[in-house]
Design a protein around this motif. Structure first.
Motif, PDB file in Angstrom:
ATOM      1  N   GLY A  78      20.955   9.033  -7.904  1.00  0.00           N
ATOM      2  CA  GLY A  78      20.691   7.799  -8.652  1.00  0.00           C
ATOM      3  C   GLY A  78      20.682   6.577  -7.747  1.00  0.00           C
ATOM      4  N   TYR A  79      20.011   5.523  -8.221  1.00  0.00           N
ATOM      5  CA  TYR A  79      19.858   4.300  -7.425  1.00  0.00           C
ATOM      6  C   TYR A  79      20.825   3.200  -7.844  1.00  0.00           C
ATOM      7  CZ  TYR A  79      15.583   5.190  -4.706  1.00  0.00           C
ATOM      8  OH  TYR A  79      14.673   5.628  -3.771  1.00  0.00           O
ATOM      9  N   CYS A  80      21.607   3.408  -8.903  1.00  0.00           N
ATOM     10  CA  CYS A  80      22.387   2.282  -9.444  1.00  0.00           C
ATOM     11  C   CYS A  80      23.887   2.509  -9.388  1.00  0.00           C
ATOM     12  CB  CYS A  80      21.945   1.984 -10.875  1.00  0.00           C
ATOM     13  SG  CYS A  80      20.207   1.541 -10.981  1.00  0.00           S
ATOM     14  N   LEU A 334       1.934  11.682   0.595  1.00  0.00           N
ATOM     15  CA  LEU A 334       1.774  10.274   0.964  1.00  0.00           C
ATOM     16  C   LEU A 334       2.495   9.384  -0.051  1.00  0.00           C
ATOM     17  CD1 LEU A 334       0.347   7.994   2.612  1.00  0.00           C
ATOM     18  CD2 LEU A 334      -1.638   8.318   1.139  1.00  0.00           C
ATOM     19  N   ARG A 335       2.270   9.635  -1.320  1.00  0.00           N
ATOM     20  CA  ARG A 335       2.918   8.798  -2.345  1.00  0.00           C
ATOM     21  C   ARG A 335       4.432   9.029  -2.396  1.00  0.00           C
ATOM     22  NH1 ARG A 335       6.171   6.802  -4.835  1.00  0.00           N
ATOM     23  NH2 ARG A 335       6.254   6.262  -7.041  1.00  0.00           N
ATOM     24  N   GLU A 336       4.842  10.289  -2.363  1.00  0.00           N
ATOM     25  CA  GLU A 336       6.268  10.570  -2.582  1.00  0.00           C
ATOM     26  C   GLU A 336       7.128  10.192  -1.377  1.00  0.00           C
ATOM     27  OE1 GLU A 336       6.373  14.566  -4.232  1.00  0.00           O
ATOM     28  OE2 GLU A 336       6.402  13.652  -6.232  1.00  0.00           O
ATOM     29  N   VAL A 338       6.870   7.326   0.232  1.00  0.00           N
ATOM     30  CA  VAL A 338       6.994   5.865   0.388  1.00  0.00           C
ATOM     31  C   VAL A 338       8.463   5.413   0.407  1.00  0.00           C
ATOM     32  CG1 VAL A 338       6.370   3.598  -0.526  1.00  0.00           C
ATOM     33  CG2 VAL A 338       4.690   5.441  -0.561  1.00  0.00           C
ATOM     34  N   PRO A 339       9.341   5.890  -0.524  1.00  0.00           N
ATOM     35  CA  PRO A 339      10.742   5.435  -0.447  1.00  0.00           C
ATOM     36  C   PRO A 339      11.386   5.800   0.885  1.00  0.00           C
ATOM     37  CG  PRO A 339      10.336   6.528  -2.554  1.00  0.00           C
ATOM     38  CD  PRO A 339       9.112   6.739  -1.710  1.00  0.00           C
ATOM     39  N   GLU A 340      11.093   6.997   1.411  1.00  0.00           N
ATOM     40  CA  GLU A 340      11.669   7.410   2.698  1.00  0.00           C
ATOM     41  C   GLU A 340      11.186   6.467   3.812  1.00  0.00           C
ATOM     42  OE1 GLU A 340      10.846  11.514   3.779  1.00  0.00           O
ATOM     43  OE2 GLU A 340      11.437  11.062   5.841  1.00  0.00           O
ATOM     44  N   LEU A 349      15.299  -4.738  -0.538  1.00  0.00           N
ATOM     45  CA  LEU A 349      15.787  -5.234  -1.827  1.00  0.00           C
ATOM     46  C   LEU A 349      14.887  -4.599  -2.869  1.00  0.00           C
ATOM     47  CD1 LEU A 349      16.035  -8.972  -0.727  1.00  0.00           C
ATOM     48  CD2 LEU A 349      17.963  -7.374  -0.984  1.00  0.00           C
ATOM     49  N   LYS A 350      15.481  -3.894  -3.837  1.00  0.00           N
ATOM     50  CA  LYS A 350      14.660  -3.112  -4.765  1.00  0.00           C
ATOM     51  C   LYS A 350      14.760  -3.655  -6.183  1.00  0.00           C
ATOM     52  CE  LYS A 350      14.661   1.114  -2.088  1.00  0.00           C
ATOM     53  NZ  LYS A 350      13.488   1.955  -2.212  1.00  0.00           N
ATOM     54  N   HIS A 351      13.631  -3.626  -6.871  1.00  0.00           N
ATOM     55  CA  HIS A 351      13.601  -4.061  -8.268  1.00  0.00           C
ATOM     56  C   HIS A 351      12.771  -3.060  -9.057  1.00  0.00           C
ATOM     57  CE1 HIS A 351      13.814  -7.558  -5.533  1.00  0.00           C
ATOM     58  NE2 HIS A 351      14.797  -7.927  -6.338  1.00  0.00           N
ATOM     59  N   SER A 382       5.271  -3.453  -3.141  1.00  0.00           N
ATOM     60  CA  SER A 382       5.363  -3.178  -4.581  1.00  0.00           C
ATOM     61  C   SER A 382       4.445  -2.016  -4.939  1.00  0.00           C
ATOM     62  CB  SER A 382       4.983  -4.423  -5.370  1.00  0.00           C
ATOM     63  OG  SER A 382       3.687  -4.837  -5.026  1.00  0.00           O
ATOM     64  N   TYR A 383       5.051  -0.921  -5.316  1.00  0.00           N
ATOM     65  CA  TYR A 383       4.274   0.279  -5.626  1.00  0.00           C
ATOM     66  C   TYR A 383       4.878   0.916  -6.851  1.00  0.00           C
ATOM     67  CZ  TYR A 383       8.276   2.633  -3.518  1.00  0.00           C
ATOM     68  OH  TYR A 383       9.542   3.058  -3.238  1.00  0.00           O
ATOM     69  N   GLY A 384       4.199   1.904  -7.390  1.00  0.00           N
ATOM     70  CA  GLY A 384       4.819   2.623  -8.489  1.00  0.00           C
ATOM     71  C   GLY A 384       3.836   3.137  -9.520  1.00  0.00           C
ATOM     72  N   HIS A 385       4.371   3.240 -10.722  1.00  0.00           N
ATOM     73  CA  HIS A 385       3.733   4.015 -11.770  1.00  0.00           C
ATOM     74  C   HIS A 385       2.865   3.088 -12.637  1.00  0.00           C
ATOM     75  CE1 HIS A 385       6.874   6.623 -10.218  1.00  0.00           C
ATOM     76  NE2 HIS A 385       7.769   5.737 -10.564  1.00  0.00           N
ATOM     77  N   LEU A 386       1.734   2.660 -12.092  1.00  0.00           N
ATOM     78  CA  LEU A 386       0.898   1.680 -12.802  1.00  0.00           C
ATOM     79  C   LEU A 386       0.526   2.188 -14.199  1.00  0.00           C
ATOM     80  CD1 LEU A 386      -0.751  -0.931 -12.899  1.00  0.00           C
ATOM     81  CD2 LEU A 386      -2.639   0.275 -11.810  1.00  0.00           C
ATOM     82  N   LEU A 391       6.780  -0.842 -12.108  1.00  0.00           N
ATOM     83  CA  LEU A 391       6.539  -1.176 -10.713  1.00  0.00           C
ATOM     84  C   LEU A 391       7.862  -1.202  -9.957  1.00  0.00           C
ATOM     85  CD1 LEU A 391       3.867  -2.072  -9.300  1.00  0.00           C
ATOM     86  CD2 LEU A 391       4.813  -4.371  -9.341  1.00  0.00           C
ATOM     87  N   HIS A 392       7.872  -0.599  -8.763  1.00  0.00           N
ATOM     88  CA  HIS A 392       9.030  -0.771  -7.889  1.00  0.00           C
ATOM     89  C   HIS A 392       8.707  -1.999  -7.040  1.00  0.00           C
ATOM     90  CE1 HIS A 392      10.643   2.803  -9.477  1.00  0.00           C
ATOM     91  NE2 HIS A 392       9.603   3.515  -9.111  1.00  0.00           N
ATOM     92  N   PHE A 393       9.113  -3.156  -7.561  1.00  0.00           N
ATOM     93  CA  PHE A 393       8.804  -4.406  -6.855  1.00  0.00           C
ATOM     94  C   PHE A 393       9.821  -4.568  -5.731  1.00  0.00           C
ATOM     95  CE2 PHE A 393       8.476  -8.786  -5.759  1.00  0.00           C
ATOM     96  CZ  PHE A 393       7.121  -9.005  -5.810  1.00  0.00           C
ATOM     97  N   ASN A 394       9.566  -3.825  -4.639  1.00  0.00           N
ATOM     98  CA  ASN A 394      10.517  -3.773  -3.530  1.00  0.00           C
ATOM     99  C   ASN A 394      10.124  -4.755  -2.432  1.00  0.00           C
ATOM    100  OD1 ASN A 394      11.688  -1.798  -4.997  1.00  0.00           O
ATOM    101  ND2 ASN A 394      11.019  -0.103  -3.699  1.00  0.00           N
ATOM    102  N   VAL A 395      11.131  -5.163  -1.682  1.00  0.00           N
ATOM    103  CA  VAL A 395      10.910  -6.101  -0.589  1.00  0.00           C
ATOM    104  C   VAL A 395      11.596  -5.520   0.643  1.00  0.00           C
ATOM    105  CG1 VAL A 395      11.204  -8.484   0.175  1.00  0.00           C
ATOM    106  CG2 VAL A 395      10.956  -7.989  -2.268  1.00  0.00           C
ATOM    107  N   ALA A 430      13.473  -0.078 -15.434  1.00  0.00           N
ATOM    108  CA  ALA A 430      12.424   0.743 -16.039  1.00  0.00           C
ATOM    109  C   ALA A 430      12.828   2.205 -16.105  1.00  0.00           C
ATOM    110  CB  ALA A 430      11.140   0.599 -15.239  1.00  0.00           C
ATOM    111  N   GLU A 431      13.269   2.761 -14.954  1.00  0.00           N
ATOM    112  CA  GLU A 431      13.527   4.209 -14.941  1.00  0.00           C
ATOM    113  C   GLU A 431      14.767   4.592 -14.139  1.00  0.00           C
ATOM    114  OE1 GLU A 431      10.395   6.411 -12.975  1.00  0.00           O
ATOM    115  OE2 GLU A 431      10.654   5.300 -11.114  1.00  0.00           O
ATOM    116  N   HIS A 432      15.422   3.649 -13.477  1.00  0.00           N
ATOM    117  CA  HIS A 432      16.578   4.011 -12.647  1.00  0.00           C
ATOM    118  C   HIS A 432      17.910   3.757 -13.343  1.00  0.00           C
ATOM    119  CE1 HIS A 432      13.978   3.508  -8.739  1.00  0.00           C
ATOM    120  NE2 HIS A 432      13.667   4.588  -9.427  1.00  0.00           N
ATOM    121  N   GLY A 433      17.924   3.050 -14.448  1.00  0.00           N
ATOM    122  CA  GLY A 433      19.161   2.826 -15.197  1.00  0.00           C
ATOM    123  C   GLY A 433      19.857   1.532 -14.813  1.00  0.00           C
TER     124      GLY A 433
END
Ligand code: 2HG
Ligand code: ZN
Length: 474
Positions: A78-80, A334-336, A338-340, A349-351, A382-386, A391-395, A430-433
């Protein structure tokens, strides 16, 4: 208020878990004391690893009687920070990983009863072995457990077509905070008998009880698949393509993932074995997939036609349809990854936010202006599940900038992003809790009446406050 367990209580808990089903040495307990993102470190006197529902029930009955806090833990992806105990050293960790049997797979009913310590990949494999699909799909599926997927109401890359974890549940077995077992493992599509109590435990992050087994929906296994990587100029163009594909192929569109150019470049740079098959260097990319259970369905032709039409209209700049399973897997990798890649690149910083799908381009544009203003040391990723508006509005930290200065921008930037998300009618998770990470923001932003109802429910189901204290509700 929960209190520290006495040594007599710890011994009683070990006996309830059974021989070999607990850890109390620092080496064995270490993996349970830090969260996946290393944001939180905690302490515990005991990690329990029960194998049966009865054992979970006995453990919670003891904790309830003695007012000892319990932190349920799944795959710890989990991310939270929801599965990490606090620093007091008084909270017991309850690992679910040994509760991992498939109890029943009912292929004609398109359902499966499975214990919640099973990994998501194990659940998918059990369904596949019976010629069925369990459609939840996410990067950490080899480690993430069904219990964590339920407790965070996980999403992933197939929500556009199949919904979130909540949408995939027919029934639940739950051990309540006082040790009673709610046996709600029905496998029915129609069941109008009173309140939907099971739904309370989904997304509750272990604060109301421990989910021990679930009856899950299954679907026909795809027999035809078309995967494509598409290059475009803007999120707006991606949205246009999504609309066209949904008109042309309806619910066969199962994945529609958006990535900016810098995410693709970083992933190719940092993750071994990842390549970008497109050559034109467009500003944005979409990974999309169409699937059908009908092997005769020519999805590649449907996709080629639509992409050609979109290209003629200037909506699509570049595209490749996978010609083999290997090419499709490479696009997914390629898509999966991206977080790594973002982890390798430096601090971030993740949103994890969502807005109506139609507002995603505005979120990206106005969010980027906020980053320029509040975190000039950062670059937007900013990538994710359009397809579902998540969106994972990450910085990411810009190379060469000061990490501490960059991280100190986190709170003001988060506030500004969350304000924007709220203005757009979106959600701050959205999906991480919520976990520990967003508990305060959630409390300050939630509808007061809804929040009061949540607190009432918490008091009713967990009157002694022993279930995962400090998570979700601060
Ligand atoms: C994904 O979509 C995951 O890849 C992780 O939800 C997102 O790392 C992230 O921010
Ligand atoms: Zn995601």
């Amino acid at each position: 208020m929960p209190r520290p367990p006495s040594s007599a209580t710890l011994n009683e808990l070990k006996a309830a878990a059974g021989t070999g089903s607990w850890f109390d040495t620092p080496e064995d307990m270490a993996p349970y004391l830090v969260d996946f993102r290393r944001l939180y470190r905690g302490a515990t006197p005991l990690v329990l690893l029960p194998r049966t529902v009865d054992e979970v029930s006995r453990i919670l009955a003891i904790c309830h009687r003695e007012e000892v806090a319990v932190v349920p833990c799944g795959g710890n992806t989990g991310y939270c920070g929801a599965a990490t105990p606090d620093g007091s050293g008084t909270q017991i960790v309850l690992s679910m990983r040994r509760l991992n049997r498939v109890r029943l797979l009912d292929a004609p009913n398109y359902s499966m009863m499975i214990e919640t310590g099973s990994t998501l990949a194990e659940a998918q494999a059990a369904a596949r072995a019976a010629d069925r699909l369990f459609p939840l799909s996410l990067g950490s599926e080899g480690t993430a457990q069904i219990g964590g997927n339920l407790s965070t109401n996980a999403g992933g890359t197939a929500v556009l077509r199949y919904g979130m974890m909540r949408d995939l549940v027919l029934g639940l077995e739950v051990v309540l905070a006082d040790g009673r077992v709610m046996s709600g493992l029905k496998s029915l599509r129609k069941d109008n008998t009173g309140y939907d109590v099971k739904s309370l435990f989904i997304g509750a992050e272990g604060t109301l009880g421990v989910i021990t087994a679930a009856s899950l929906k299954l679907f026909p296994l795809p027999a035809a698949t078309a995967t494509a990587l598409v290059g475009l100029d803007s999120p707006h163009a991606a949205l246009g393509l999504l609309g066209r594909l949904r008109t042309a192929a309806g619910e066969q569109v199962s994945t529609f993932e958006l990535m900016p150019r810098n995410a693709v470049e970083l992933t190719v740079k940092h993750v071994a074995g990842v390549a970008n098959p497109l050559s034109q260097g467009t500003g944005w990319y979409v990974l999309l997939e169409l699937t059908s259970p009908n092997p005769k369905q020519d999805l590649a032709t449907v996709l080629t036609d639509e992409l050609q039409r979109a290209a003629a209209d200037g909506m699509v700049r570049d595209a490749m349809i996978a010609a083999s399973i290997a090419q499709s897997q490479a696009m997914w990798k390629l898509r999966e990854s991206v977080p790594e890649a973002q982890r390798h690149h430096g601090a971030s910083l993740k949103h994890d936010v969502s807005v109506p799908v139609s507002s995603v381009p505005r979120l990206i544009e106005e969010g980027a202006a906020l980053v320029r203003r509040f975190a000039p040391e950062g670059e937007v990723l900013s990538y994710g599940h359009l397809g579902d508006g998540n969106l994972h509005f990450n910085v990411s930290q810009r190379p060469g900038s000061d990490t501490q200065v960059f991280l100190s921008r986190g709170k003001p930037l988060e506030k500004a992003i969350f304000d924007l998300v709220e203005d757009l009618g979106g959600s701050i998770s959205a999906e991480h809790g919520i976990g520990r990470l967003k508990a305060e923001e959630f409390a300050s932003r939630a509808d007061p009446v809804e929040l009061a109802l949540m607190r009432d429910l918490k008091r009713a189901l967990d009157p002694k406050g022993i279930m995962n204290p400090g998570k979700v509700l601060s």
